[in-house]
Design a protein around this motif. Structure first.
Motif, PDB file in Angstrom:
ATOM      1  N   ALA A 160      -8.570  -3.665  -2.669  1.00 36.25           N
ATOM      2  CA  ALA A 160      -7.827  -2.637  -1.937  1.00 36.25           C
ATOM      3  C   ALA A 160      -8.752  -1.524  -1.431  1.00 36.25           C
ATOM      4  O   ALA A 160      -8.426  -0.350  -1.504  1.00 36.25           O
ATOM      5  N   THR A 202       0.845  -1.187   0.000  1.00 38.91           N
ATOM      6  CA  THR A 202       0.000   0.000   0.000  1.00 38.91           C
ATOM      7  C   THR A 202       0.885   1.242   0.000  1.00 38.91           C
ATOM      8  O   THR A 202       2.055   1.184   0.400  1.00 38.91           O
ATOM      9  N   LEU A 213      -0.939   0.432   6.289  1.00 41.22           N
ATOM     10  CA  LEU A 213      -2.336   0.008   6.295  1.00 41.22           C
ATOM     11  C   LEU A 213      -3.097   0.641   7.458  1.00 41.22           C
ATOM     12  O   LEU A 213      -4.259   1.021   7.321  1.00 41.22           O
TER      13      LEU A 213
END
Length: 138
Positions: free
Chosen positions: A114, A25, A29
């Protein structure tokens, strides 16, 4: 999960590329989960400035146990370990006039898309997770 300081922790998500582990990411996160929370209607009850994360005492983003069995203990039947359940908490320690805080507010991160969401099954838990100071302490 990584401890960041006294009472602070967040989550990082990595993917494997050969023998390397790379960030999966753009931000940790845990930070993305806090962004999701502060963009949700639930955050309005906390009266916090979403841009001032430093105002959150003991902010934590933790992985809720159960990923290995797709969170069956929560009564969920999600496929193929696709989802990660994250629990968010911060407290009002040291505030002269405490504002509302949260303990164990849950959201789900979908590894395939996602994206974050809050399943309807989490509504009752999340309502109880928003804590308000008693009038005597104000």
């Amino acid at each position: 999960m990584q401890k960041l300081g006294a009472g602070y922790s967040t989550l990082f998500l990595y993917h494997r590329k050969g023998y390397q582990f790379l960030p999966a990411t753009t931000k940790p996160l845990g930070e993305l989960a806090w962004d999701y929370f502060f963009n949700s209607p639930a955050s309005k009850a906390t009266h916090r400035d979403p841009k001032d994360r430093d105002s959150l005492d003991h902010a934590q983003a933790i992985l809720l146990k159960g990923m290995d069995d797709n969170y069956a203990w929560l009564g969920e039947h999600w496929p193929n370990s696709r989802y990660i359940v994250i629990s968010l908490s911060f407290d009002a320690q040291g505030e002269e006039k405490p504002l509302p805080w949260i303990e164990g507010w849950r959201c789900v991160y979908d590894l395939k898309t996602a994206t974050f969401s809050v399943p309807p099954d989490f509504a009752e838990n999340n309502a109880k997770a928003i804590k308000t100071p008693s009038p005597a302490s104000q």
